[in-house]
Write a protein that holds these residues in place. Structure first.
Motif, mmCIF file in Angstrom:
data_model
loop_
_atom_site.group_PDB
_atom_site.id
_atom_site.type_symbol
_atom_site.label_atom_id
_atom_site.label_comp_id
_atom_site.label_asym_id
_atom_site.label_seq_id
_atom_site.Cartn_x
_atom_site.Cartn_y
_atom_site.Cartn_z
ATOM 1 N N TYR A 1 10.467 6.420 7.040
ATOM 2 C CA TYR A 1 10.410 5.945 8.421
ATOM 3 C C TYR A 1 9.337 4.862 8.598
ATOM 4 C CZ TYR A 1 13.602 9.680 9.645
ATOM 5 O OH TYR A 1 14.706 10.494 9.730
ATOM 6 N N VAL A 2 8.275 4.964 7.816
ATOM 7 C CA VAL A 2 7.271 3.895 7.841
ATOM 8 C C VAL A 2 7.901 2.595 7.360
ATOM 9 C CG1 VAL A 2 5.133 3.053 6.796
ATOM 10 C CG2 VAL A 2 5.285 5.413 7.580
ATOM 11 N N LEU A 3 8.722 2.671 6.323
ATOM 12 C CA LEU A 3 9.404 1.482 5.810
ATOM 13 C C LEU A 3 10.292 0.861 6.881
ATOM 14 C CD1 LEU A 3 10.281 -0.442 3.546
ATOM 15 C CD2 LEU A 3 12.017 1.260 2.900
ATOM 16 N N LEU A 4 11.027 1.692 7.612
ATOM 17 C CA LEU A 4 11.909 1.165 8.650
ATOM 18 C C LEU A 4 11.118 0.476 9.758
ATOM 19 C CD1 LEU A 4 14.628 3.954 9.036
ATOM 20 C CD2 LEU A 4 14.568 1.964 7.508
ATOM 21 N N VAL A 5 9.981 1.055 10.133
ATOM 22 C CA VAL A 5 9.145 0.441 11.167
ATOM 23 C C VAL A 5 8.605 -0.899 10.669
ATOM 24 C CG1 VAL A 5 6.995 0.656 12.470
ATOM 25 C CG2 VAL A 5 8.535 2.619 12.275
ATOM 26 N N VAL A 6 8.184 -0.933 9.406
ATOM 27 C CA VAL A 6 7.661 -2.173 8.839
ATOM 28 C C VAL A 6 8.750 -3.249 8.794
ATOM 29 C CG1 VAL A 6 6.772 -3.247 6.728
ATOM 30 C CG2 VAL A 6 5.849 -1.058 7.504
ATOM 31 N N ILE A 7 9.955 -2.862 8.412
ATOM 32 C CA ILE A 7 11.070 -3.814 8.359
ATOM 33 C C ILE A 7 11.391 -4.326 9.760
ATOM 34 C CG2 ILE A 7 13.516 -4.098 7.838
ATOM 35 C CD1 ILE A 7 11.699 -3.988 5.396
ATOM 36 N N LEU A 8 11.362 -3.440 10.744
ATOM 37 C CA LEU A 8 11.624 -3.857 12.124
ATOM 38 C C LEU A 8 10.569 -4.856 12.591
ATOM 39 C CD1 LEU A 8 13.310 -3.520 14.695
ATOM 40 C CD2 LEU A 8 11.809 -1.613 15.326
ATOM 41 N N PHE A 9 9.314 -4.568 12.305
ATOM 42 C CA PHE A 9 8.231 -5.478 12.684
ATOM 43 C C PHE A 9 8.366 -6.813 11.958
ATOM 44 C CE2 PHE A 9 3.808 -7.046 12.318
ATOM 45 C CZ PHE A 9 3.508 -7.131 13.681
ATOM 46 N N CYS A 10 8.782 -6.767 10.697
ATOM 47 C CA CYS A 10 8.978 -7.983 9.919
ATOM 48 C C CYS A 10 10.085 -8.838 10.528
ATOM 49 C CB CYS A 10 9.311 -7.628 8.477
ATOM 50 S SG CYS A 10 9.512 -9.057 7.378
ATOM 51 N N SER A 11 11.142 -8.198 11.026
ATOM 52 C CA SER A 11 12.240 -8.952 11.634
ATOM 53 C C SER A 11 11.785 -9.657 12.909
ATOM 54 C CB SER A 11 13.415 -8.015 11.939
ATOM 55 O OG SER A 11 13.111 -7.122 13.002
ATOM 56 N N ALA B 1 0.809 -1.226 0.000
ATOM 57 C CA ALA B 1 0.000 0.000 0.000
ATOM 58 C C ALA B 1 0.836 1.268 0.000
ATOM 59 C CB ALA B 1 -0.924 -0.005 1.216
ATOM 60 N N PHE B 2 2.144 1.159 -0.048
ATOM 61 C CA PHE B 2 3.015 2.330 0.049
ATOM 62 C C PHE B 2 2.673 3.428 -0.957
ATOM 63 C CE2 PHE B 2 7.269 1.506 2.380
ATOM 64 C CZ PHE B 2 6.569 1.250 3.532
ATOM 65 N N ARG B 3 2.467 3.050 -2.187
ATOM 66 C CA ARG B 3 2.284 4.056 -3.242
ATOM 67 C C ARG B 3 0.996 4.852 -3.082
ATOM 68 N NH1 ARG B 3 1.123 0.931 -8.838
ATOM 69 N NH2 ARG B 3 1.078 3.111 -9.520
ATOM 70 N N TRP B 4 0.082 4.339 -2.249
ATOM 71 C CA TRP B 4 -1.188 5.041 -2.043
ATOM 72 C C TRP B 4 -1.278 5.753 -0.691
ATOM 73 C CZ3 TRP B 4 -1.461 -0.191 -3.939
ATOM 74 C CH2 TRP B 4 -1.681 -0.257 -5.320
ATOM 75 N N LEU B 5 -0.224 5.678 0.105
ATOM 76 C CA LEU B 5 -0.248 6.339 1.406
ATOM 77 C C LEU B 5 -0.092 7.854 1.226
ATOM 78 C CD1 LEU B 5 1.973 3.983 3.618
ATOM 79 C CD2 LEU B 5 -0.518 4.119 3.516
ATOM 80 N N PRO B 6 -0.980 8.647 1.834
ATOM 81 C CA PRO B 6 -0.915 10.108 1.679
ATOM 82 C C PRO B 6 0.086 10.748 2.645
ATOM 83 C CG PRO B 6 -2.810 9.535 3.005
ATOM 84 C CD PRO B 6 -2.159 8.224 2.616
ATOM 85 N N THR C 1 4.417 12.174 3.163
ATOM 86 C CA THR C 1 5.590 12.672 2.457
ATOM 87 C C THR C 1 6.608 11.553 2.258
ATOM 88 O OG1 THR C 1 6.727 13.291 4.497
ATOM 89 C CG2 THR C 1 5.248 14.929 3.507
ATOM 90 N N ARG C 2 7.576 11.799 1.412
ATOM 91 C CA ARG C 2 8.593 10.779 1.156
ATOM 92 C C ARG C 2 9.428 10.502 2.404
ATOM 93 N NH1 ARG C 2 11.640 10.723 -4.486
ATOM 94 N NH2 ARG C 2 9.453 10.346 -4.970
ATOM 95 N N ASP C 3 9.719 11.539 3.168
ATOM 96 C CA ASP C 3 10.483 11.335 4.407
ATOM 97 C C ASP C 3 9.702 10.468 5.389
ATOM 98 O OD1 ASP C 3 12.589 12.809 3.451
ATOM 99 O OD2 ASP C 3 11.964 14.677 4.430
ATOM 100 N N ALA C 4 8.411 10.757 5.523
ATOM 101 C CA ALA C 4 7.582 9.955 6.425
ATOM 102 C C ALA C 4 7.487 8.524 5.923
ATOM 103 C CB ALA C 4 6.194 10.572 6.544
ATOM 104 N N LEU C 5 7.417 8.338 4.615
ATOM 105 C CA LEU C 5 7.335 7.002 4.041
ATOM 106 C C LEU C 5 8.599 6.204 4.343
ATOM 107 C CD1 LEU C 5 5.392 5.298 2.311
ATOM 108 C CD2 LEU C 5 6.669 6.048 0.294
#
Length: 203
Positions: A85-95, A72-77, A79-83
């Protein structure tokens, strides 16, 4: 296929470079994932209980949520900077989810014959191969639509793959051989558990 989700993330680094061209995304993602995995292992070493079935299904559910977020990344409203950090949180949760899943699956596999453990190691390698094949196929099919559309199709296939993994696990637990192994029958070696191994058969 329990390492498939992080392999899927690594196989899509071309997409991450499009989103974050000024960041060494490979290093950051790998660092966050390895750190999360290390702390998950440390926590599991100190944990007293070991619920096999819930840990496996919970790990798969966690991985599914992570891949759904990335899909769903491409549809999240945002900013790129916020995206980022969202990616890092998702990766941490995935680990964390993968760490729980990894420990449970390896423990479950140890109840079977050594040949079964060999197949598990082969499956781990195949998970990476499958992720690369998915990536190459989706980029080929969506070559005229751009990397974003190809990545959406790629992670949609990844989500379906996690569901297939869950179905395969439930099928495995329903087989007579699995019930015999977890019950200590058929001459298989059974280790000592803090909670009854047949718990996994309920799922």
């Amino acid at each position: 296929g329990y390492l498939f989700p992080i392999s899927a993330v690594w196989a899509a680094f071309d997409y991450w470079k499009v989103l974050f061209p000024d960041i060494n995304i490979e290093f950051v993602v790998t660092g966050v994932y390895q750190t999360g995995s290390m702390f998950t292992v440390m926590f599991l070493m100190l944990a007293k209980s070991f619920s096999l079935g819930p840990r496996i299904l919970g790990g798969f559910c966690g991985q599914f949520v992570c891949l759904a977020m990335i899909f769903a990344f491409r549809w999240l409203p945002v900013t790129r900077d916020a995206l980022f950090y969202v990616l890092l949180v998702v990766i941490l949760f995935c680990s964390v989810a993968t760490g729980y899943l990894d420990s449970a699956i390896l423990s479950l596999c140890s109840q079977y014959s050594p040949r079964m453990q060999q197949f598990l190691q082969i499956g781990i390698g195949l998970g990476t191969v499958v992720s690369v094949l998915y990536r190459d196929t989706t980029k080929l099919l969506m070559s005229r639509r751009g990397v974003a559309d190809a990545t959406s199709m790629y992670f949609a296939a990844a989500l379906a793959t996690v569901l297939i993994c869950v179905a395969c696990y439930r099928l495995l637990m329903s087989l007579p051989v699995s019930k015999a192994v977890l019950a200590g029958e058929a001459g298989y070696e059974v280790t000592t558990w803090n909670s009854p191994p047949p718990l996994a058969c309920n799922f």
